[in-house]
Design an enzyme around this catalytic site. Structure first.
Site, PDB file in Angstrom:
ATOM      1  N   THR A 188       0.842  -1.193   0.000  1.00 26.90           N
ATOM      2  CA  THR A 188       0.000   0.000   0.000  1.00 26.90           C
ATOM      3  C   THR A 188       0.887   1.257   0.000  1.00 26.90           C
ATOM      4  O   THR A 188       2.039   1.201   0.418  1.00 26.90           O
ATOM      5  CB  THR A 188      -0.979  -0.002   1.190  1.00 26.90           C
ATOM      6  OG1 THR A 188      -0.232  -0.102   2.405  1.00 26.90           O
ATOM      7  CG2 THR A 188      -1.952  -1.172   1.088  1.00 26.90           C
ATOM      8  N   THR A 232       1.346   4.460   1.572  1.00 29.77           N
ATOM      9  CA  THR A 232       2.060   5.041   2.711  1.00 29.77           C
ATOM     10  C   THR A 232       3.051   4.036   3.289  1.00 29.77           C
ATOM     11  O   THR A 232       4.183   4.384   3.621  1.00 29.77           O
ATOM     12  CB  THR A 232       1.069   5.512   3.793  1.00 29.77           C
ATOM     13  OG1 THR A 232       0.191   6.474   3.216  1.00 29.77           O
ATOM     14  CG2 THR A 232       1.787   6.124   4.981  1.00 29.77           C
ATOM     15  N   CYS A 233       2.632   2.798   3.373  1.00 34.06           N
ATOM     16  CA  CYS A 233       3.472   1.743   3.940  1.00 34.06           C
ATOM     17  C   CYS A 233       4.730   1.525   3.102  1.00 34.06           C
ATOM     18  O   CYS A 233       5.829   1.375   3.629  1.00 34.06           O
ATOM     19  CB  CYS A 233       2.684   0.442   4.024  1.00 34.06           C
ATOM     20  SG  CYS A 233       1.081   0.600   4.844  1.00 34.06           S
ATOM     21  N   SER A 234       4.568   1.505   1.792  1.00 30.93           N
ATOM     22  CA  SER A 234       5.671   1.198   0.879  1.00 30.93           C
ATOM     23  C   SER A 234       6.551   2.399   0.557  1.00 30.93           C
ATOM     24  O   SER A 234       7.719   2.236   0.193  1.00 30.93           O
ATOM     25  CB  SER A 234       5.113   0.647  -0.438  1.00 30.93           C
ATOM     26  OG  SER A 234       4.437  -0.566  -0.223  1.00 30.93           O
ATOM     27  N   LEU A 240       7.850   1.790   5.880  1.00 33.62           N
ATOM     28  CA  LEU A 240       8.822   0.696   5.786  1.00 33.62           C
ATOM     29  C   LEU A 240      10.192   1.193   5.320  1.00 33.62           C
ATOM     30  O   LEU A 240      11.201   0.889   5.972  1.00 33.62           O
ATOM     31  CB  LEU A 240       8.293  -0.416   4.876  1.00 33.62           C
ATOM     32  CG  LEU A 240       9.214  -1.617   4.684  1.00 33.62           C
ATOM     33  CD1 LEU A 240       9.533  -2.291   6.013  1.00 33.62           C
ATOM     34  CD2 LEU A 240       8.582  -2.615   3.727  1.00 33.62           C
TER      35      LEU A 240
END
Length: 183
Positions: free
Chosen positions: A53, A55-57, A61
């Protein structure tokens, strides 16, 4: 809020590379427990709504990966990224992100996330049940510091990000003033 609580005892179903398996997909199942990940270590655990996703990627992270050495210098032994995704998805995401420092933990059934009180519905996005975004500093299986994004609820219209950022955890570890929502 969660500071001082012991993490729930869960068995995670993981896939690990094993060349003895042979073939194009040399992986085998390996169950790992909460103790396997957290016993006797001071670690960062951060959780997010889903692998791959935006924001996560793009931010969370990679930010933890990039700052791994700074975290080690401040007494952190390991950094774990958890998501309510299966091991196949988490491993492929880790590979795609080129991770060398952050380790992924698949919470495929959401059991850990449910027992820590962070499981929320994301049906509005077609995700089903997922984790609310948070981070924690965990010392020997006990939550030392908790960083939760504001507004936790089912089908939240936004994806808040800031409290659980690597920069916020670095500031806390350095003794700088930070807000820790829901603590």
């Amino acid at each position: 809020m969660r500071t001082g609580l012991r993490l729930p005892d869960i068995t995670f179903h993981t896939r690990v590379r094993d060349e003895s398996v042979g073939g194009d997909n040399p992986f085998r199942w390996q169950d790992k427990t909460t103790a396997d990940y957290f016993k006797g270590k001071r670690v960062i655990l951060f959780s997010l709504p889903g692998a791959f996703t935006p924001t996560c990627s793009t931010y969370q992270l990679p930010g933890f990966e990039k700052n791994a050495e700074a975290f080690r210098e401040l007494g952190i032994d390991d950094i774990y990224c958890m998501s309510v995704n299966d091991s196949f998805v988490m491993n492929k995401w880790a590979e795609g992100q080129g991770l060398g420092n952050v380790k992924v933990i698949p919470d495929g059934s959401g059991e850990f996330t449910r027992r820590i009180g962070m499981l929320v519905a994301k049906d509005n996005l077609g995700f089903g049940m997922r984790s609310w975004r948070y981070a924690a500093i965990v010392n020997d299986g006990v939550i030392e510091a908790w960083f939760e994004e504001p507004g936790r609820c089912d089908n939240h219209g936004e994806d808040p990000y800031g409290e659980s950022s690597p920069e916020n955890l670095l500031s806390w570890l350095r003794g700088e003033s930070v807000s820790t929502a829901a603590e």
